[in-house]
Design a protein around this motif. Structure first.
Motif, PDB file in Angstrom:
ATOM      1  N   PRO A   2       0.829  -1.219   0.000  1.00 37.61           N
ATOM      2  CA  PRO A   2       0.000   0.000   0.000  1.00 37.61           C
ATOM      3  C   PRO A   2       0.857   1.261   0.000  1.00 37.61           C
ATOM      4  O   PRO A   2       2.018   1.224   0.396  1.00 37.61           O
ATOM      5  CB  PRO A   2      -0.799  -0.108   1.303  1.00 37.61           C
ATOM      6  CG  PRO A   2       0.015  -0.977   2.174  1.00 37.61           C
ATOM      7  CD  PRO A   2       0.751  -1.934   1.282  1.00 37.61           C
ATOM      8  N   SER A   3       0.275   2.336  -0.422  1.00 34.49           N
ATOM      9  CA  SER A   3       0.990   3.611  -0.468  1.00 34.49           C
ATOM     10  C   SER A   3      -0.022   4.724  -0.233  1.00 34.49           C
ATOM     11  O   SER A   3      -1.216   4.473  -0.089  1.00 34.49           O
ATOM     12  CB  SER A   3       1.680   3.782  -1.817  1.00 34.49           C
ATOM     13  OG  SER A   3       0.730   3.667  -2.866  1.00 34.49           O
ATOM     14  N   HIS A  40      -8.495   4.413   1.506  1.00 31.03           N
ATOM     15  CA  HIS A  40      -8.851   5.362   2.554  1.00 31.03           C
ATOM     16  C   HIS A  40      -8.690   6.734   1.915  1.00 31.03           C
ATOM     17  O   HIS A  40      -7.572   7.142   1.604  1.00 31.03           O
ATOM     18  CB  HIS A  40      -7.870   5.178   3.718  1.00 31.03           C
ATOM     19  CG  HIS A  40      -8.508   5.188   5.061  1.00 31.03           C
ATOM     20  ND1 HIS A  40      -9.861   5.059   5.270  1.00 31.03           N
ATOM     21  CD2 HIS A  40      -7.962   5.300   6.303  1.00 31.03           C
ATOM     22  CE1 HIS A  40     -10.109   5.113   6.568  1.00 31.03           C
ATOM     23  NE2 HIS A  40      -8.992   5.250   7.214  1.00 31.03           N
ATOM     24  N   ILE A  41      -9.789   7.436   1.710  1.00 28.96           N
ATOM     25  CA  ILE A  41      -9.741   8.664   0.917  1.00 28.96           C
ATOM     26  C   ILE A  41     -10.030   9.886   1.780  1.00 28.96           C
ATOM     27  O   ILE A  41     -10.853   9.827   2.704  1.00 28.96           O
ATOM     28  CB  ILE A  41     -10.726   8.556  -0.277  1.00 28.96           C
ATOM     29  CG1 ILE A  41     -10.549   9.721  -1.266  1.00 28.96           C
ATOM     30  CG2 ILE A  41     -12.167   8.467   0.177  1.00 28.96           C
ATOM     31  CD1 ILE A  41     -11.243   9.469  -2.603  1.00 28.96           C
ATOM     32  N   MET A  42      -9.308  10.971   1.485  1.00 30.33           N
ATOM     33  CA  MET A  42      -9.523  12.217   2.210  1.00 30.33           C
ATOM     34  C   MET A  42     -10.442  13.097   1.364  1.00 30.33           C
ATOM     35  O   MET A  42     -10.065  13.505   0.280  1.00 30.33           O
ATOM     36  CB  MET A  42      -8.167  12.904   2.425  1.00 30.33           C
ATOM     37  CG  MET A  42      -8.235  14.198   3.193  1.00 30.33           C
ATOM     38  SD  MET A  42      -9.113  14.063   4.739  1.00 30.33           S
ATOM     39  CE  MET A  42      -7.868  13.265   5.739  1.00 30.33           C
ATOM     40  N   PRO A  43     -11.656  13.341   1.848  1.00 22.09           N
ATOM     41  CA  PRO A  43     -12.606  14.084   1.021  1.00 22.09           C
ATOM     42  C   PRO A  43     -12.133  15.490   0.677  1.00 22.09           C
ATOM     43  O   PRO A  43     -12.363  15.981  -0.409  1.00 22.09           O
ATOM     44  CB  PRO A  43     -13.871  14.135   1.876  1.00 22.09           C
ATOM     45  CG  PRO A  43     -13.731  13.008   2.841  1.00 22.09           C
ATOM     46  CD  PRO A  43     -12.264  12.877   3.097  1.00 22.09           C
ATOM     47  N   MET A  93      -5.087   6.646   0.230  1.00 24.74           N
ATOM     48  CA  MET A  93      -4.178   5.705   0.884  1.00 24.74           C
ATOM     49  C   MET A  93      -4.704   4.302   0.584  1.00 24.74           C
ATOM     50  O   MET A  93      -5.893   4.039   0.751  1.00 24.74           O
ATOM     51  CB  MET A  93      -4.259   6.007   2.381  1.00 24.74           C
ATOM     52  CG  MET A  93      -3.325   5.278   3.257  1.00 24.74           C
ATOM     53  SD  MET A  93      -3.574   5.972   4.935  1.00 24.74           S
ATOM     54  CE  MET A  93      -2.794   4.675   5.879  1.00 24.74           C
ATOM     55  N   GLY A  94      -3.820   3.428   0.103  1.00 26.25           N
ATOM     56  CA  GLY A  94      -4.316   2.090  -0.164  1.00 26.25           C
ATOM     57  C   GLY A  94      -3.420   1.319  -1.131  1.00 26.25           C
ATOM     58  O   GLY A  94      -2.335   1.789  -1.461  1.00 26.25           O
ATOM     59  N   PRO A  95      -3.821   0.151  -1.613  1.00 28.15           N
ATOM     60  CA  PRO A  95      -5.034  -0.545  -1.173  1.00 28.15           C
ATOM     61  C   PRO A  95      -4.826  -1.159   0.204  1.00 28.15           C
ATOM     62  O   PRO A  95      -3.734  -1.565   0.542  1.00 28.15           O
ATOM     63  CB  PRO A  95      -5.201  -1.639  -2.237  1.00 28.15           C
ATOM     64  CG  PRO A  95      -3.814  -1.926  -2.715  1.00 28.15           C
ATOM     65  CD  PRO A  95      -3.065  -0.629  -2.617  1.00 28.15           C
TER      66      PRO A  95
END
Lengths: 260, 313
Positions: A2-3, A40-43, A93-95
């Motif tokens: 992940p990255s 994991h996403i930052m809106p 961030m992911g996966p």
């Protein structure tokens, strides 16, 4: 591996009253994505909210390096996410997490999705198709306008059986009733499901009664997404002492592991 | 201000000594927000972090609180994990060797129900290599026994710190609770007990209500508030303690970038710890250390210690 990186948004549109599809380019991350994992996403990095939002992989194109997410607006974070426009960058961030297990040989598989829970089953269907599986998809929503993924499913080439509560398309009623009424268990080797917990509970019960193995993708509020904060804890079985972490141990669990 | 003028390209010194803990940079990651390090190894080089303060560890295994355990709040979050951990022995045999192999600077974080338990854990740690210091959790708001109740009474603070000190040769760093009337009194008690440094602050006790279900959001009802929402409280408390107590301070509470970290340093923190920020940006510790270094270069500050407490009047 992940990255964390910034994805260039190349498509973002509303697909129903409260659901959106967002596609962004992030080749290094895309190359690592397996069905059933999440990002994991930052809106909105500048205007909050504080924490990232976990969204399952809806579709991944490793050739173009893109990742597509299907999400429902449920609160402040997803509402802010709708404001992201083409050519903006999203911080992702992911996966992350443990995805679905894929069969070693071609099988007859049944995918059962409810509402926005259909999302991870699309990328899964694509992977199963490549393995030569015979795929049947049961897809339940409230009404016709909420059935949003038909084009993708047709393009992948699967048999679709929709169910709507109001009967505007397909079977009238719950997708679990459709399952009991119309599916011959002897024709199914494996079941994958994602959706509201009562639905997944019904699916798991059907699978157990008929001796069919399968997996369910769970949802939980998360902070870190990597198993560090221990926030997304739950017991898989009532008698368990230990709490698993949905983000790291899951989000996919086998029907044998979990009692709904 | 003693401005040690530096030439362009000359290296600035951002290493610090926190009560005997030699840190290559002043940025640590806070206990409970970084697991045992391995959880974040894909995102940041573990040996580059000033110090990794690992998840709070008790004598025996603990399963933690019933969910929900976390809730987002304005500019912050509540958590009520309940010190879920595998117990000190498993930490020492299964988690610590990996961190040592990676070259990480490790600070253990310990918690107990009784003073004797704190002492017993410290004694186990004393027999092991590869730990730079002991942070004492005397301020966890989420467990029924121990934790917070130790941290809110000066007499018990002094006794529990002294008990741990008597069992270890490592630097001992009690983590203070902000849920007190007079933080200076508690800090002085920790100093009297023999603390080598102070960690400030732990989370603020709070709660949230789900109006649909008409019940508290957290399974534990109360939880610890962290994140940017608590930064002003943390800064104020560190400022107060810095003026009255000689011990070096590990400051934290809602640090999200290097500017936040510099605020903490300027009110008296020798080093800073990042907690909730790790969840947002998994390589924030590196980013903050780099930002501090750049700030020093731009402002011709040779040694980070020149900035410690500089805003205190």
């Amino acid at each position: 591996m992940p990255s964390v990186g910034k994805g260039l948004v190349i498509g973002h549109h509303q697909v129903s009253d409260d659901m959106y599809e967002i596609e962004f380019i992030l080749p290094a991350m895309s190359a690592e994505c397996e069905p059933g994992q999440f990002v994991h996403i930052m809106p909105d990095m500048d205007n909050g909210p504080l924490l990232r939002r976990p969204l399952s992989l809806y579709d991944v194109d490793k050739k173009s390096g893109s990742i597509t997410l299907l999400y429902k607006v449920v609160g402040q974070g997803t509402r802010l996410l709708t404001r992201v426009r083409n050519k903006d960058y999203v911080d992702v961030m992911g996966p992350l997490g443990r995805g679905f297990s894929l069969p070693g040989v071609a099988q007859n598989v049944l995918l059962i999705g409810g509402g926005v829970g259909i999302a991870p089953l699309i990328y899964l269907a694509r992977a199963l198709k490549e393995l030569g599986c015979n795929i049947k998809v049961l897809y339940g929503t409230g009404t016709r306008s909420e059935l949003v993924v038909f084009d993708k499913l047709r393009q992948i080439g699967v048999e679709i059986m929709p169910a709507t509560m109001d009967g505007t398309v397909g079977y009238k009623g719950l997708v679990t009733d459709l399952l009991a009424d119309k599916v011959n268990p002897s024709e199914i080797d494996f079941i994958y499901t994602c959706g509201p917990e009562p639905m997944m509970a019904g699916v798991a019960q059907f699978a157990k009664q008929n001796g069919i193995p399968g997996e369910a993708s769970l949802e939980e509020h998360m902070a870190c997404g990597v198993g560090a904060c221990l926030g997304c804890a739950r017991k898989l079985k009532a008698e368990d002492q230990h709490y698993i972490k949905v983000c790291k141990d899951g989000p996919v669990f086998s029907f044998a592991e979990i009692d709904f | 201000m003693n401005k040690g003028l530096i030439n362009p390209g000359e290296l600035v010194d951002i290493s610090v000594n926190l009560g005997g803990v030699k840190m290559k940079n002043p940025v640590a990651v806070a206990s409970g927000t970084f697991g045992y390090g391995r959880e974040y190894e894909d995102f940041i080089n573990l040996s580059s972090i000033g110090a990794i303060i690992v998840k709070g560890t008790t004598l025996e295994v603990r399963n933690g609180n019933k969910p929900p355990r976390v809730a987002e709040t304005p500019a912050g979050m509540l958590n009520a994990i309940g010190l879920e951990n595998p117990g000190i022995d498993k930490f020492l045999t299964e988690y610590l060797p990996y961190l040592n192999q990676k070259g990480a600077t490790v600070i253990a974080n310990i918690a107990g129900n009784t003073i004797e338990e704190y002492a017993a854990i410290a004694s186990r740690i004393e027999s092991c290599q590869g730990i730079a210091a002991i942070e004492m959790n005397i301020s966890c708001p989420n467990v029924k026994q121990g934790g917070l109740q130790f941290g809110t009474n000066p007499e018990t603070v002094m006794r529990v710190v002294a008990a741990v000190k008597s069992e270890t040769s490592l630097p001992v760093i009690p983590k203070l609770s902000p849920n007190v009337t007079d933080i200076v009194e508690i800090a002085k008690a920790a100093e009297a007990g023999g603390a080598d440094a102070l960690a400030m602050i732990n989370t603020l006790l709070g709660m949230a209500v789900d109006i649909k279900k008409r019940q508290p959001v957290l399974g534990n009802i109360f939880g610890g508030l962290s994140g940017p929402a608590i930064k002003p409280v943390a800064l104020r408390m560190i400022y107060q303690v810095y003026k009255e107590v000689k011990l070096p301070i590990l400051g934290g509470g809602g640090i999200m970038n290097y500017q936040d970290a510099l605020e903490f340093i300027m009110v008296g923190a020798t080093a800073v710890s990042i907690g909730t920020g790790n969840f947002v940006n998994p390589h924030i510790a590196g980013d903050v250390a780099q930002g501090i270094q750049q700030y020093m270069e731009e402002n011709h500050i040779k040694n980070i210690n020149e900035l410690v407490g500089i805003a205190v009047k």
